[in-house]
Motif scaffolding. Structure first.
Motif, PDB file in Angstrom:
ATOM      1  N   GLY A   8      -8.532 -19.121  -7.055  1.00 28.59           N
ATOM      2  CA  GLY A   8      -9.024 -18.397  -5.882  1.00 28.59           C
ATOM      3  C   GLY A   8     -10.058 -17.363  -6.309  1.00 28.59           C
ATOM      4  O   GLY A   8     -10.359 -17.229  -7.510  1.00 28.59           O
ATOM      5  N   ILE A   9     -10.599 -16.648  -5.341  1.00 28.77           N
ATOM      6  CA  ILE A   9     -11.653 -15.679  -5.659  1.00 28.77           C
ATOM      7  C   ILE A   9     -11.032 -14.441  -6.308  1.00 28.77           C
ATOM      8  O   ILE A   9     -10.153 -13.802  -5.715  1.00 28.77           O
ATOM      9  CB  ILE A   9     -12.386 -15.248  -4.374  1.00 28.77           C
ATOM     10  N   PRO A  10     -11.467 -14.096  -7.509  1.00 27.84           N
ATOM     11  CA  PRO A  10     -10.944 -12.855  -8.085  1.00 27.84           C
ATOM     12  C   PRO A  10     -11.554 -11.643  -7.367  1.00 27.84           C
ATOM     13  O   PRO A  10     -12.766 -11.570  -7.200  1.00 27.84           O
ATOM     14  CB  PRO A  10     -11.406 -12.919  -9.549  1.00 27.84           C
ATOM     15  N   VAL A  11     -10.697 -10.740  -6.930  1.00 32.49           N
ATOM     16  CA  VAL A  11     -11.157  -9.492  -6.304  1.00 32.49           C
ATOM     17  C   VAL A  11     -10.800  -8.385  -7.291  1.00 32.49           C
ATOM     18  O   VAL A  11      -9.637  -7.999  -7.429  1.00 32.49           O
ATOM     19  CB  VAL A  11     -10.481  -9.287  -4.932  1.00 32.49           C
ATOM     20  N   LEU A  65       0.842  -1.198   0.000  1.00 39.93           N
ATOM     21  CA  LEU A  65       0.000   0.000   0.000  1.00 39.93           C
ATOM     22  C   LEU A  65       0.880   1.252   0.000  1.00 39.93           C
ATOM     23  O   LEU A  65       0.602   2.226  -0.702  1.00 39.93           O
ATOM     24  CB  LEU A  65      -0.928  -0.011   1.217  1.00 39.93           C
ATOM     25  N   GLU A  66       1.956   1.204   0.732  1.00 41.55           N
ATOM     26  CA  GLU A  66       2.867   2.360   0.771  1.00 41.55           C
ATOM     27  C   GLU A  66       3.495   2.601  -0.593  1.00 41.55           C
ATOM     28  O   GLU A  66       3.681   3.753  -1.004  1.00 41.55           O
ATOM     29  CB  GLU A  66       3.962   2.132   1.823  1.00 41.55           C
ATOM     30  N   GLN A  67       3.780   1.512  -1.282  1.00 39.39           N
ATOM     31  CA  GLN A  67       4.358   1.637  -2.618  1.00 39.39           C
ATOM     32  C   GLN A  67       3.366   2.353  -3.561  1.00 39.39           C
ATOM     33  O   GLN A  67       3.738   3.241  -4.319  1.00 39.39           O
ATOM     34  CB  GLN A  67       4.720   0.231  -3.148  1.00 39.39           C
ATOM     35  N   LEU A  68       2.104   1.959  -3.461  1.00 45.92           N
ATOM     36  CA  LEU A  68       1.087   2.616  -4.297  1.00 45.92           C
ATOM     37  C   LEU A  68       0.974   4.101  -3.940  1.00 45.92           C
ATOM     38  O   LEU A  68       0.868   4.960  -4.819  1.00 45.92           O
ATOM     39  CB  LEU A  68      -0.277   1.922  -4.120  1.00 45.92           C
ATOM     40  N   SER A 126      -7.946  -0.754  -2.286  1.00 41.49           N
ATOM     41  CA  SER A 126      -8.972  -1.507  -1.542  1.00 41.49           C
ATOM     42  C   SER A 126      -8.934  -2.987  -1.920  1.00 41.49           C
ATOM     43  O   SER A 126      -9.103  -3.862  -1.083  1.00 41.49           O
ATOM     44  CB  SER A 126     -10.360  -0.915  -1.783  1.00 41.49           C
ATOM     45  N   CYS A 127      -8.694  -3.286  -3.206  1.00 40.83           N
ATOM     46  CA  CYS A 127      -8.699  -4.689  -3.636  1.00 40.83           C
ATOM     47  C   CYS A 127      -7.531  -5.450  -3.042  1.00 40.83           C
ATOM     48  O   CYS A 127      -7.671  -6.601  -2.633  1.00 40.83           O
ATOM     49  CB  CYS A 127      -8.664  -4.781  -5.160  1.00 40.83           C
ATOM     50  N   ARG A 128      -6.365  -4.807  -2.974  1.00 44.40           N
ATOM     51  CA  ARG A 128      -5.212  -5.501  -2.378  1.00 44.40           C
ATOM     52  C   ARG A 128      -5.488  -5.806  -0.914  1.00 44.40           C
ATOM     53  O   ARG A 128      -5.194  -6.892  -0.432  1.00 44.40           O
ATOM     54  CB  ARG A 128      -3.953  -4.667  -2.540  1.00 44.40           C
TER      55      ARG A 128
END
Ligand code: ASP
Ligand code: MG
Length: 467
Positions: free
Chosen positions: A181-184, A92-95, A128-130
């Motif tokens: 897995g579940i795609p988010v 998140l910090e990278q983003l 939010s997705c991550r």
């Protein structure tokens, strides 16, 4: 498969995210799911605000970026058992670092193009997705973030791009077929064929969800929000408003157009095309049945489906004897309004042709009058048109329902209820689809008008709610 979409209010903080993940977890026990997310609550607004601030060299954007990071970090810290917490925070910090660099660029050039704005707006969903997929993973529900920019392809109309359906459907189906897995999936954002980031318009995550559902031939789209479903009227003015159990796609379009902001209007396009029902559900009350929007609706006993309203509108009346039987006046009126960027919400002209009345947002009425003044200067000076009349502080109310078509007596009932309540109506419009009768009242009459109409068609609270 079901596609579950969660809006920003359902992702406000750690507690809400936990609820969301339980809903996803139990849905997945029944059938495969794909998840589409908005940004966390308030984040898109903050991102756009940062862009505006950076563009004028206002350093306040640094604080707002910090606020965005704090909101995410607090959620991560309060979510139990997130084993990979530090990895997630670093991500998140990278983003946020990337976002800050972009904003710095905007600050330097003192300009933010629509193209750059889309990139800035895209960070909310990417973050939010991550966060949510990491938390799902940590709960033992394998999930992967899928960036919609790899599969939803649009033109380059930044801010509200148009989707290339065939290509996007193919790419979505391919991408999801290989996702383990579940795609988010990030709602709202997309890309051009060249890979330039675009967005689908504010609140566009609903639309993302229906594109995904159409692409994979899903059985249903669930839009999870913070209301129990589509209401029969605005509950701020009508205390006995109730959740409408079923709506047709057309009715939902009419209602969403009229500011019942439960669903982004484009959402209906892929759903109608592939005949996929859309459910509106409440994350805060997951046991409530919600509203089902579909093709095959069993209407209840009521003659109408719902009452919609739009506030803060103005009426511009163009009136004069010189318009009678003269072709082209209406054409000139409406092209002028288009040129000055006025969005016309409602129109009515009586067959005497003596006046055309136009309803627009209050904030656009001045430009409408000025534009028309210029265009019709000749008619005005020769008294073919008297001066324009402007009435402000009005409200449009619309009764909506497919059952109204071909059933006599609806407008009789409507207008006698309004008459009995002593409400003055300024204008009326009904399209030939007969699905919508709209009328205009003064703002001070709004609540009484809505209540009178609601009572006339739905009766008392008891008879309405249990129809
Ligand atoms: N986050 C975007 C917005 O606030 C998209 C959405 O919420 O659906 O407009
Ligand atoms: Mg939203």
């Amino acid at each position: 498969m079901r596609v579950l979409k969660f809006g920003g209010s359902s992702l406000a903080d750690a507690a809400r995210i936990k609820d969301v993940c339980s809903i996803i977890g139990s849905a997945r026990e029944r059938e495969p799911v794909a998840v589409v997310l908005s940004a966390m609550k308030g984040v898109t607004n903050l991102l756009l605000q940062c862009a505006g601030e950076a563009a004028v060299g206002d350093a306040a954007y640094h604080d707002h970026v910090a606020e965005i990071l704090t909101q995410h970090r607090e959620a991560v810290e309060r979510l139990p058992g997130a084993a990979e917490r530090s990895v997630l925070i670093a991500m998140l910090e990278q983003l946020v670092h990337e976002l800050t660099e972009l904003l710095r660029g905007v600050e330097l050039v003192k300009e933010c193009s629509a193209r750059t704005l889309d990139v800035i707006a895209s960070f909310g969903e990417r973050m939010s997705c991550r966060l949510v997929s990491a938390y799902l993973d940590s709960r033992g529900t394998p999930a992967v973030t899928v960036d919609a920019r790899t599969m939803i392809i649009t033109d380059n109309y930044h801010g509200s791009a148009a989707v290339d359906f065939a290509l996007s459907y193919r790419l979505i189906a391919e991408e999801l077929a290989q996702t383990r897995g579940i795609p988010v999936i990030t709602g709202f954002i997309a890309a051009t064929a060249e890979g330039v980031t675009t967005t689908l318009g504010r609140n566009g995550s609903d639309y993302t969800a229906s594109l995904v559902a159409a692409a994979v031939g899903a059985d249903a789209i669930e839009i999870w929000t913070d209301v129990d479903g589509v209401l029969s009227a605005d509950p701020r003015h009508v205390p006995e408003a109730f959740v409408v159990g079923q709506l047709s796609f057309k009715e939902a379009m009419e209602l969403s157009y009229f500011g019942a902001e439960v669903i982004h209007p484009y959402t209906m396009i892929p759903a109608v095309e592939k005949n996929i029902p859309i459910w509106i559900r409440n994350t805060l009350n997951p046991n409530a049945p919600g509203t089902r929007i579909s093709e095959d609706v069993v209407h209840d006993k009521h003659p109408i489906t719902g009452i919609a309203s739009i506030d803060n509108v103005s009426l511009v009346n163009v009136e004069g004897g010189g318009m009678v039987g003269v072709p082209g006046i209406a054409g000139r009126v409406f092209s002028t309004l288009a040129q000055v960027g006025v969005n016309v919400i409602m129109i009515s002209q009586a067959s005497s042709e003596h006046s055309i009345c136009i309803v627009c947002r209050q904030g656009q009425a001045r430009s409408a009058i000025e534009g028309l003044g210029r265009e019709l200067a000749h008619e005005l000076s020769h008294k073919l048109i008297e001066r324009f009349e402007l009435i402000e502080d009005l409200e449009i109310i619309a009764v909506i329902g497919e059952k109204m078509r071909g059933s006599p007596g609806i407008s009789g009932k409507l207008f006698s209820a309004l008459g009995d309540a002593g409400i003055n109506i300024l204008a009326i419009a009904q399209g030939s689809s007969e699905m919508n009768i709209s009328f205009l009242v003064h703002r001070q009459d709004r609540a009484r008008a809505l209540q009178a109409v609601h009572r006339a068609f739905f009766g008392t609270a008891e008879s309405g709610a249990h129809a």
